[in-house]
Write an enzyme that holds these catalytic residues in place. Structure first.
Site, PDB file in Angstrom:
ATOM      1  N   LYS A  88      20.964 136.006  34.618  1.00  0.00           N
ATOM      2  CA  LYS A  88      20.566 136.899  33.526  1.00  0.00           C
ATOM      3  C   LYS A  88      19.299 137.666  33.901  1.00  0.00           C
ATOM      4  O   LYS A  88      18.359 137.083  34.468  1.00  0.00           O
ATOM      5  CB  LYS A  88      20.336 136.063  32.260  1.00  0.00           C
ATOM      6  CG  LYS A  88      20.013 136.859  31.006  1.00  0.00           C
ATOM      7  CD  LYS A  88      19.870 135.915  29.820  1.00  0.00           C
ATOM      8  CE  LYS A  88      19.575 136.647  28.514  1.00  0.00           C
ATOM      9  NZ  LYS A  88      19.529 135.712  27.361  1.00  0.00           N
ATOM     10  N   SER A 157      22.389 136.906  23.653  1.00  0.00           N
ATOM     11  CA  SER A 157      21.922 137.961  24.538  1.00  0.00           C
ATOM     12  C   SER A 157      22.396 137.829  25.981  1.00  0.00           C
ATOM     13  O   SER A 157      22.234 138.769  26.772  1.00  0.00           O
ATOM     14  CB  SER A 157      20.387 137.973  24.515  1.00  0.00           C
ATOM     15  OG  SER A 157      19.868 136.729  24.970  1.00  0.00           O
ATOM     16  N   SER A 181      22.110 132.323  22.185  1.00  0.00           N
ATOM     17  CA  SER A 181      22.428 133.273  23.253  1.00  0.00           C
ATOM     18  C   SER A 181      23.188 132.707  24.437  1.00  0.00           C
ATOM     19  O   SER A 181      23.532 133.447  25.370  1.00  0.00           O
ATOM     20  CB  SER A 181      21.141 133.946  23.754  1.00  0.00           C
ATOM     21  OG  SER A 181      20.584 134.755  22.753  1.00  0.00           O
TER      22      SER A 181
END
Length: 439
Positions: A88, A157, A181
């Site tokens: 990420k 996210s 997330s």
């Protein structure tokens, strides 16, 4: 661009098989890189899970050569040798910019390599590339589409991380969770997502959202793969505890918390309880979280306060570059007092203790609950509602998403929640539950 009508966008990979092939030498690292980049080139234009990396092939080839020099003998190779990992884009990786889904200059996020990335490399993994994130790991969406239906969100996210695993770009992807997330996008994308106990994966070198609750997690495609990754990444991993876990006694968190979930996922939960009961697993409805609205508020106040503190200098310099949702969130945090935030921090420990005590009184080992309020919503402008993940994140307890069922081809997921600090036990119990849910 590839033809989406003929290409299978959902093609999950086995981390365990990939690592076994690489460790044994049955598949050379250079061939593995070629296969991974071929798949990336094939599907990423459609799902947009990964960020462009012009030096990707050259970088991976050089890093693979270094791995072979360091561990030439198959017998000595570490547990994640050859694992291709999507990271990420809030984690710093040497020689790769961190953009955090934002127009803010990447120099604003520069710093030492993230501890989790260093740990991945030390265990033999290769960083395939950076995965798309919403801006600052909040709600301003990136371009990533759900591989199961590109008109639907993959969640967030950790959008790109979940989609990369579902699409077979990588068998392992690292994400983070401040509310939902990891677990929510895992549910939406049909992946196994694991959020460990708070602070069991070190967070240094990360762009923080709310340090008091931010937890690094990851996406894979089975509980076996989750256990392999966890054994390499979690601090103080206790070998054997996962294998010694007994069949769990399960509690369904009845009451206002469960009532937040939609009808479709509650029907899936009911179907799952029947399968688990048929498999000889004890299940009971347990009233809890009656004050979920208050818990939600305390968590929201804490995270918005810490988000504003984290980005205060950055906003002063680059506030005009923040996307509207992020700017509004920052401004909201200015109205939250330090005393209110401190109340939220104390609430984390109190909720954890309360949930443990409720488990003791009810004689249960784990909670089973929906991982999201329903399937992935239509459109890419929103990443969905994280409220089904919030109390477990607030309490810092370990959670694993187990895919179960679907609505018109869009996956659903169930969360198995264990006791704080007993991640190994939870993963062992999850293996038993995964088997039972498979019938």
């Amino acid at each position: 661009m590839p033809d989406a009508t003929t290409l299978n966008l959902v093609q999950p990979l086995s981390l365990s098989k990939q690592v076994a092939a690489a460790r044994s030498g049955a598949l050379s690292l250079q061939d593995l890189i070629a296969q991974s980049l071929d798949r990336l080139d094939e599907v990423n234009p459609l799902v947009r899970a990964m960020l462009p990396d012009p030096r990707q092939r050259e970088r991976l080839s050089a890093e693979a050569a270094t791995l072979m020099e360091r561990w030439p003998s198959p017998e000595d190779r570490p547990p994640l040798f050859g694992a291709m990992v999507a990271v990420k884009d809030i984690f710093n990786v040497d020689r790769m910019p961190t953009r955090a889904g934002s127009a803010v200059p990447p120099e604003s996020f520069s710093g030492r390599e993230a501890d989790v990335v260093a740990r991945l490399k030390e265990t033999g993994a290769l960083v395939l590339g950076k995965a798309v994130t919403t801006e600052f790991a909040y709600f301003a969406s990136g371009a990533t589409a759900n591989p199961h239906d590109r008109e639907h969100t993959p969640g967030g996210s950790s959008s790109g991380s979940a989609a990369a695993v579902a699409a077979g770009i990588a068998p392992l992807a690292v994400g983070s969770q401040t509310v939902g997330s990891v677990i929510r996008p895992a549910s939406f994308c049909g992946a196994v997502g694991f959020k460990p106990s708070y602070d069991r994966i070190p967070t240094g070198g990360t762009l923080y959202f709310s340090p008091s609750v931010d937890t690094i997690g990851f996406f894979v495609n089975s509980v076996t793969d989750a256990t392999l990754a966890a054994s390499a990444l979690l601090l103080g991993w206790r070998n054997g505890e996962d294998a010694e876990a007994t069949t769990p006694r399960i509690g369904i968190p009845a009451g206002p918390f469960l009532e937040q979930a939609g009808q479709e996922v509650r029907a899936a939960l009911a179907q799952a309880t029947e399968l688990l009961s048929d498999a000889g697993i004890d299940i009971a409805d347990v009233m809890t979280l009656h004050d979920i609205a208050d818990i939600n508020k305390r968590h929201s106040d804490l995270t918005v306060f810490e988000f504003t503190e984290t980005h205060r200098e950055r906003y002063a310099k680059y506030g005009a570059m923040f996307r509207p949702q992020s700017a509004e969130f920052f401004e909201t945090g200015l109205a939250v007092s330090p005393a209110t935030a401190e109340t939220g921090r104390a609430s984390r420990i109190a909720l954890r203790q309360r949930l443990h005590e409720r488990m003791d009184r009810a004689g249960i080992d784990v909670w089973l609950a929906p991982s999201a309020v329903g399937p992935a919503p239509h459109g890419l402008g929103s990443t969905g509602d994280p409220r089904m993940n919030l109390p477990w994140t607030h309490a810092g307890m370990p959670v694993i998403n187990l895919p179960f069922g679907d609505v018109d081809g869009l996956p659903l997921g169930l969360s198995l929640v264990g006791r704080f600090g007993h991640d190994e036990t939870l993963l062992g119990q999850a293996l038993r539950v995964e088997d039972a849910l498979a019938g």
